[in-house]
Design an enzyme around this catalytic site. Structure first.
Site, mmCIF file in Angstrom:
data_model
loop_
_atom_site.group_PDB
_atom_site.id
_atom_site.type_symbol
_atom_site.label_atom_id
_atom_site.label_comp_id
_atom_site.label_asym_id
_atom_site.label_seq_id
_atom_site.Cartn_x
_atom_site.Cartn_y
_atom_site.Cartn_z
ATOM 1 N N CYS A 21 -3.830 -0.726 -2.105
ATOM 2 C CA CYS A 21 -4.409 0.779 -2.501
ATOM 3 C C CYS A 21 -4.313 1.219 -3.637
ATOM 4 C CB CYS A 21 -3.166 1.428 -1.763
ATOM 5 S SG CYS A 21 -3.035 3.193 -1.864
ATOM 6 N N CYS A 61 3.318 0.569 -8.274
ATOM 7 C CA CYS A 61 3.990 -0.491 -7.957
ATOM 8 C C CYS A 61 4.885 -1.362 -9.017
ATOM 9 C CB CYS A 61 3.006 -1.756 -7.115
ATOM 10 S SG CYS A 61 3.787 -3.176 -6.488
ATOM 11 N N CYS A 65 0.804 -1.074 0.019
ATOM 12 C CA CYS A 65 -0.205 0.015 -0.006
ATOM 13 C C CYS A 65 0.910 1.306 -0.070
ATOM 14 C CB CYS A 65 -0.941 -0.085 1.150
ATOM 15 S SG CYS A 65 -0.213 0.341 2.731
#
Length: 258
Positions: free
Chosen positions: A191, A198, A117
């Site tokens: 998230c 990411c 997250c």
């Protein structure tokens, strides 16, 4: 004498359509936005939206507003509701088919699971702790943040201790950069913002999953104001963890995309 005509169970009616079945299958692996489902299924957006509405009306699918782009929404399959409706459909056919089975524990130990997250002070840290706890450490669970906070949120520590008996000790948020070069069998983003940034971990066999879960700390305020949100978030994550465990030794699921 002819037997009385019985109505078709709701789950069967909802899942029987090919497009709706594809949507259910896709959402069983990860949360998705409409445009992603349009691309993956290859049907027009108006048709996808129509069938999603039927699934929402039937209680199988829920939508949450994206925290990354408030004009967008993520769709999530309510697996608890699916379990309930599947048991009802089975019982309607034969009483012995109405039983529900607990998901199997992974054996042998699967590849490590990474939870991501933004701050690594709430959602991903809770997921890491719960997966390790639920599997008695059989699964290696790790979490990190794209922009980690200096410390764990006090309500993260509290909810894990009070609701699950888990002590985080001196655990501190970790930056994703600290995991450069590591390989993971499954990467779960919790998230919407973190999903967009990411980096890649692992290879083509790495399962990528997204859980669109709002930040329980977003509203701010005193602990007594935010704790109910943390408790609800931990409950949702724990439910998802239970279903994740059953998939950790299976091939990559359809619809697992960035």
């Amino acid at each position: 004498m002819a037997s009385a005509r019985r109505s078709v169970p709701s789950f069967v009616q909802l899942a029987a359509h090919p497009v709706r079945w594809q949507l259910l299958t896709m959402l069983s692996g990860s949360d998705h936005r409409v445009r992603e489902m349009v691309s993956l299924i290859g049907e027009p957006q108006n048709l996808i939206s129509y069938h999603l509405r039927l699934l929402r009306d039937g209680g199988l699918v829920r939508a949450t507003r994206s925290s990354f782009d408030g004009r967008d929404s993520y769709y999530h399959l309510d697996l608890d509701r699916c379990t309930e409706m599947l048991a009802g459909a089975g019982a309607a056919l034969h009483p012995a088919l109405g039983r529900t089975l607990a998901p199997p524990r992974p054996s042998p130990a699967p590849a490590p699971v990474l939870f991501v997250c933004t701050g690594n002070s709430a959602r991903s840290a809770i997921a890491e702790a719960l997966l390790r706890w639920r599997t008695d450490g059989v699964v290696e669970a790790i979490s990190a943040g794209t922009r980690p906070k200096p410390d764990m949120h006090p309500d993260t520590v509290r909810v894990l201790r009070e609701e699950f008996g888990i002590d985080l000790g001196d655990r501190r948020p970790r930056h994703l950069d600290a995991l450069a070069g590591r390989r993971f069998g499954t990467v779960v983003t919790l998230c919407d913002k973190a999903r967009e940034v990411c980096p890649e971990f692992g290879d083509d066999d790495t399962r990528r999953i997204h859980w669109s879960i709002p930040d329980p700390a977003a509203a701010g305020g005193a602990d007594e104001d935010t704790y109910p949100a943390f408790r609800a978030t931990a409950t949702e994550i724990d439910t998802r963890i239970g279903y994740l465990i059953a998939t950790l030794t299976t091939p990559t699921m359809t619809g697992s995309i960035r």
